[in-house]
Design a protein around this motif. Structure first.
Motif, PDB file in Angstrom:
ATOM      1  N   ARG A   5       0.830  -1.183   0.000  1.00 45.85           N
ATOM      2  CA  ARG A   5       0.000   0.000   0.000  1.00 45.85           C
ATOM      3  C   ARG A   5       0.868   1.238   0.000  1.00 45.85           C
ATOM      4  O   ARG A   5       1.913   1.305   0.642  1.00 45.85           O
ATOM      5  CB  ARG A   5      -0.893   0.033   1.255  1.00 45.85           C
ATOM      6  N   GLU A   6       0.432   2.280  -0.746  1.00 46.66           N
ATOM      7  CA  GLU A   6       1.211   3.507  -0.854  1.00 46.66           C
ATOM      8  C   GLU A   6       1.418   4.158   0.501  1.00 46.66           C
ATOM      9  O   GLU A   6       2.479   4.707   0.784  1.00 46.66           O
ATOM     10  CB  GLU A   6       0.507   4.481  -1.803  1.00 46.66           C
ATOM     11  N   ASP A   7       0.390   4.082   1.391  1.00 41.90           N
ATOM     12  CA  ASP A   7       0.525   4.759   2.669  1.00 41.90           C
ATOM     13  C   ASP A   7       1.461   4.029   3.618  1.00 41.90           C
ATOM     14  O   ASP A   7       1.722   4.486   4.719  1.00 41.90           O
ATOM     15  CB  ASP A   7      -0.844   4.978   3.323  1.00 41.90           C
ATOM     16  N   GLU A   8       1.989   2.858   3.187  1.00 47.61           N
ATOM     17  CA  GLU A   8       2.989   2.178   3.984  1.00 47.61           C
ATOM     18  C   GLU A   8       4.407   2.563   3.567  1.00 47.61           C
ATOM     19  O   GLU A   8       5.377   2.132   4.177  1.00 47.61           O
ATOM     20  CB  GLU A   8       2.808   0.660   3.878  1.00 47.61           C
ATOM     21  N   ASP A   9       4.527   3.360   2.519  1.00 46.60           N
ATOM     22  CA  ASP A   9       5.836   3.746   2.012  1.00 46.60           C
ATOM     23  C   ASP A   9       6.284   5.035   2.706  1.00 46.60           C
ATOM     24  O   ASP A   9       5.577   6.040   2.701  1.00 46.60           O
ATOM     25  CB  ASP A   9       5.764   3.950   0.495  1.00 46.60           C
ATOM     26  N   PHE A  10       7.477   5.009   3.283  1.00 45.32           N
ATOM     27  CA  PHE A  10       8.009   6.161   4.015  1.00 45.32           C
ATOM     28  C   PHE A  10       8.855   7.069   3.125  1.00 45.32           C
ATOM     29  O   PHE A  10       9.378   8.080   3.601  1.00 45.32           O
ATOM     30  CB  PHE A  10       8.853   5.679   5.195  1.00 45.32           C
ATOM     31  N   ASP A  26      14.528   7.040   1.433  1.00 43.08           N
ATOM     32  CA  ASP A  26      14.216   6.157   0.296  1.00 43.08           C
ATOM     33  C   ASP A  26      14.072   4.742   0.822  1.00 43.08           C
ATOM     34  O   ASP A  26      15.018   4.158   1.366  1.00 43.08           O
ATOM     35  CB  ASP A  26      15.319   6.226  -0.759  1.00 43.08           C
ATOM     36  N   GLN A  27      12.870   4.190   0.659  1.00 44.69           N
ATOM     37  CA  GLN A  27      12.568   2.871   1.205  1.00 44.69           C
ATOM     38  C   GLN A  27      12.562   1.817   0.112  1.00 44.69           C
ATOM     39  O   GLN A  27      12.102   2.033  -1.012  1.00 44.69           O
ATOM     40  CB  GLN A  27      11.201   2.893   1.896  1.00 44.69           C
ATOM     41  N   ASN A  28      13.074   0.635   0.447  1.00 42.25           N
ATOM     42  CA  ASN A  28      13.013  -0.527  -0.433  1.00 42.25           C
ATOM     43  C   ASN A  28      12.654  -1.726   0.435  1.00 42.25           C
ATOM     44  O   ASN A  28      13.513  -2.325   1.067  1.00 42.25           O
ATOM     45  CB  ASN A  28      14.353  -0.737  -1.140  1.00 42.25           C
ATOM     46  N   GLY A  29      11.363  -2.031   0.473  1.00 42.92           N
ATOM     47  CA  GLY A  29      10.909  -3.098   1.354  1.00 42.92           C
ATOM     48  C   GLY A  29      11.083  -2.702   2.804  1.00 42.92           C
ATOM     49  O   GLY A  29      10.652  -1.621   3.221  1.00 42.92           O
ATOM     50  N   ASN A  30      11.733  -3.554   3.577  1.00 46.00           N
ATOM     51  CA  ASN A  30      11.952  -3.256   4.987  1.00 46.00           C
ATOM     52  C   ASN A  30      13.280  -2.549   5.247  1.00 46.00           C
ATOM     53  O   ASN A  30      13.641  -2.329   6.410  1.00 46.00           O
ATOM     54  CB  ASN A  30      11.903  -4.546   5.810  1.00 46.00           C
ATOM     55  N   ASP A  31      13.985  -2.204   4.198  1.00 51.06           N
ATOM     56  CA  ASP A  31      15.242  -1.476   4.333  1.00 51.06           C
ATOM     57  C   ASP A  31      15.084  -0.074   3.767  1.00 51.06           C
ATOM     58  O   ASP A  31      14.205   0.196   2.928  1.00 51.06           O
ATOM     59  CB  ASP A  31      16.372  -2.210   3.597  1.00 51.06           C
ATOM     60  N   SER A  49       9.974  -1.266  10.864  1.00 53.31           N
ATOM     61  CA  SER A  49       9.257  -2.222  11.693  1.00 53.31           C
ATOM     62  C   SER A  49       7.889  -1.623  11.995  1.00 53.31           C
ATOM     63  O   SER A  49       7.739  -0.807  12.909  1.00 53.31           O
ATOM     64  CB  SER A  49      10.022  -2.512  12.990  1.00 53.31           C
ATOM     65  N   GLY A  50       6.883  -1.982  11.191  1.00 52.31           N
ATOM     66  CA  GLY A  50       5.556  -1.419  11.363  1.00 52.31           C
ATOM     67  C   GLY A  50       5.561   0.071  11.093  1.00 52.31           C
ATOM     68  O   GLY A  50       5.912   0.516   9.992  1.00 52.31           O
ATOM     69  N   ASP A  51       5.193   0.873  12.086  1.00 53.17           N
ATOM     70  CA  ASP A  51       5.154   2.328  11.948  1.00 53.17           C
ATOM     71  C   ASP A  51       6.471   2.994  12.345  1.00 53.17           C
ATOM     72  O   ASP A  51       6.550   4.225  12.382  1.00 53.17           O
ATOM     73  CB  ASP A  51       4.044   2.918  12.835  1.00 53.17           C
ATOM     74  N   THR A  52       7.485   2.188  12.645  1.00 59.16           N
ATOM     75  CA  THR A  52       8.712   2.713  13.239  1.00 59.16           C
ATOM     76  C   THR A  52       9.905   2.512  12.316  1.00 59.16           C
ATOM     77  O   THR A  52      10.070   1.443  11.704  1.00 59.16           O
ATOM     78  CB  THR A  52       8.989   2.024  14.590  1.00 59.16           C
ATOM     79  N   LEU A  53      10.744   3.575  12.232  1.00 62.04           N
ATOM     80  CA  LEU A  53      12.017   3.480  11.513  1.00 62.04           C
ATOM     81  C   LEU A  53      13.159   3.582  12.519  1.00 62.04           C
ATOM     82  O   LEU A  53      13.133   4.415  13.422  1.00 62.04           O
ATOM     83  CB  LEU A  53      12.166   4.613  10.496  1.00 62.04           C
ATOM     84  N   ILE A  54      14.155   2.734  12.337  1.00 61.49           N
ATOM     85  CA  ILE A  54      15.380   2.781  13.127  1.00 61.49           C
ATOM     86  C   ILE A  54      16.503   3.201  12.179  1.00 61.49           C
ATOM     87  O   ILE A  54      16.772   2.517  11.188  1.00 61.49           O
ATOM     88  CB  ILE A  54      15.707   1.428  13.777  1.00 61.49           C
ATOM     89  N   LEU A  55      17.145   4.338  12.472  1.00 61.44           N
ATOM     90  CA  LEU A  55      18.139   4.916  11.570  1.00 61.44           C
ATOM     91  C   LEU A  55      19.509   4.993  12.241  1.00 61.44           C
ATOM     92  O   LEU A  55      19.599   5.251  13.452  1.00 61.44           O
ATOM     93  CB  LEU A  55      17.739   6.333  11.155  1.00 61.44           C
ATOM     94  N   THR A  56      20.555   4.815  11.460  1.00 58.30           N
ATOM     95  CA  THR A  56      21.919   5.014  11.943  1.00 58.30           C
ATOM     96  C   THR A  56      22.755   5.634  10.830  1.00 58.30           C
ATOM     97  O   THR A  56      22.518   5.393   9.648  1.00 58.30           O
ATOM     98  CB  THR A  56      22.596   3.706  12.401  1.00 58.30           C
ATOM     99  N   PHE A  71       5.751   6.985  12.880  1.00 60.44           N
ATOM    100  CA  PHE A  71       4.893   7.657  11.903  1.00 60.44           C
ATOM    101  C   PHE A  71       3.431   7.340  12.160  1.00 60.44           C
ATOM    102  O   PHE A  71       3.092   6.230  12.579  1.00 60.44           O
ATOM    103  CB  PHE A  71       5.234   7.182  10.487  1.00 60.44           C
ATOM    104  N   PRO A  72       2.538   8.302  11.862  1.00 65.71           N
ATOM    105  CA  PRO A  72       1.105   7.996  11.846  1.00 65.71           C
ATOM    106  C   PRO A  72       0.759   7.227  10.574  1.00 65.71           C
ATOM    107  O   PRO A  72       1.600   7.040   9.691  1.00 65.71           O
ATOM    108  CB  PRO A  72       0.453   9.382  11.859  1.00 65.71           C
ATOM    109  N   ASP A  73      -0.496   6.821  10.468  1.00 63.16           N
ATOM    110  CA  ASP A  73      -0.905   6.007   9.326  1.00 63.16           C
ATOM    111  C   ASP A  73      -0.702   6.697   7.988  1.00 63.16           C
ATOM    112  O   ASP A  73      -0.380   6.049   6.985  1.00 63.16           O
ATOM    113  CB  ASP A  73      -2.375   5.588   9.470  1.00 63.16           C
TER     114      ASP A  73
END
Length: 322
Positions: A5-10, A26-31, A49-56, A71-73
């Motif tokens: 779904r488009e709204d799942e793309d960050f 720039d998202q590609n799947g779960n990465d 991970s769901g609504d959460t991004l972990i960045l380093t 992130f919200p929906d």
């Protein structure tokens, strides 16, 4: 597994609450990968991970940046926390990280010139003995990523009699909104009052004022608070009771979001003529007296190990006030 779904793309550009920086994700799947419109951070990576991004990522000074963003929906904003840790695992800077989808306000300082719109000084000048120059070799390296190994801010050094009781005032220089209040290094061990306060100007929203080592007057000095020019925010933190240690200065920087990315400029470039008259009365002739040009600094470079100066250079670092 790719998102369906488009709204799942960050993926997108987000305007941050820190210095009007823009973050591209720039998202590609779960990465994912991310970058800033500044070289302060190297390009980083993360996971979804769901609504959460972990960045380093690594900073330009080789410190570790890490963040957890929620992130919200609709994916049009995020809120979270970040921390920058040094080589021995100590937190050098930490705080809240918010973002809204879309670019930040911009101002083209090359085409338009720098506006002189600040009508209130950020401290009491009669308590100040000397001020470091923009691009000096004092303190530590602080740059916008477009330049390296120089201090692109100003340290204000009070007279000796004002260094032992933390009574040198810090005011908001503009009408605006506090976008972030960060723990700058040693803040946690002194009751979380020693802060870095960032204020976005109402009149010039591409400009952010960064006030370092501010012993804030109350917990109401927080992100989202509207402030007026001349409003008291706190006092320069010059004495650390638990260490029984003095420092000599507190400091200010000004960042601008430009079409070429975030740039740091001298505080003295944005002062109105009326405010700058106070500096003239203390023996200063020109705004440029407070600035080492990029060409002059490049011709007389400093040496750095990360953000640490290995020498203070051959150029004069200070303006001594009468």
């Amino acid at each position: 597994i790719l998102c369906e779904r488009e709204d799942e793309d960050f993926t997108g550009i987000y305007c941050l609450n820190l210095q009007n920086l823009e973050m591209r994700i720039d998202q590609n799947g779960n990465d994912l990968t991310f970058s800033l419109n500044s070289d302060l951070l190297n390009n980083g990576s993360g996971t979804v991970s769901g609504d959460t991004l972990i960045l380093t990522a690594l900073t330009s000074g080789s410190e570790l940046f890490s963040a957890r963003l929620i992130f919200p929906d609709n994916r049009d904003s995020f809120s979270g926390t970040f921390v920058i840790t040094n080589s021995i695992g100590q937190a050098a800077l930490e705080g809240i990280l918010n973002g809204n989808k879309g670019g930040c306000a911009e101002y083209d300082i090359v085409k338009k010139g720098i506006p002189q719109f600040v009508e209130k000084d950020f401290t009491q000048l009669n308590k100040i003995e000397k001020i470091s120059k923009f691009r000096s070799g004092f303190g530590h390296s602080y740059t916008d990523g477009n330049e390296t190994c120089r201090s692109m801010k100003h340290y204000f050094d009070p007279f000796q009699q004002f260094r032992n009781n933390n009574t040198v005032e810090i005011y908001s220089p503009v009408d605006g909104i506090i976008t972030s209040v960060l723990d700058d290094g040693y803040g946690a061990s002194i009751g979380l009052k020693n802060k870095e306060v960032q204020i976005k100007s109402d009149d010039q929203p591409a400009f952010v004022f960064i006030l370092f080592h501010c012993d804030i007057i109350s917990e109401t000095i927080e992100a989202g608070k509207k402030v007026q020019a001349g409003e008291l925010l706190g006092y320069g933190r010059l004495y650390y009771e638990d260490l029984q240690q003095f420092v000599t200065s507190f400091d200010i920087a000004v960042s601008v979001n430009t079409p070429a990315g975030m740039r740091l400029i001298s505080y003295f470039e944005v002062l109105s003529n009326q405010v700058f008259k106070e500096y003239i009365s203390r023996g200063v002739n020109l705004r440029s007296d407070f600035i080492i040009t990029r060409e002059t600094r490049d011709a007389s470079p400093l040496q750095c190990d990360g953000e640490t100066f290995l020498n203070d250079g051959t150029l004069e670092n200070w303006v001594i006030l009468n």
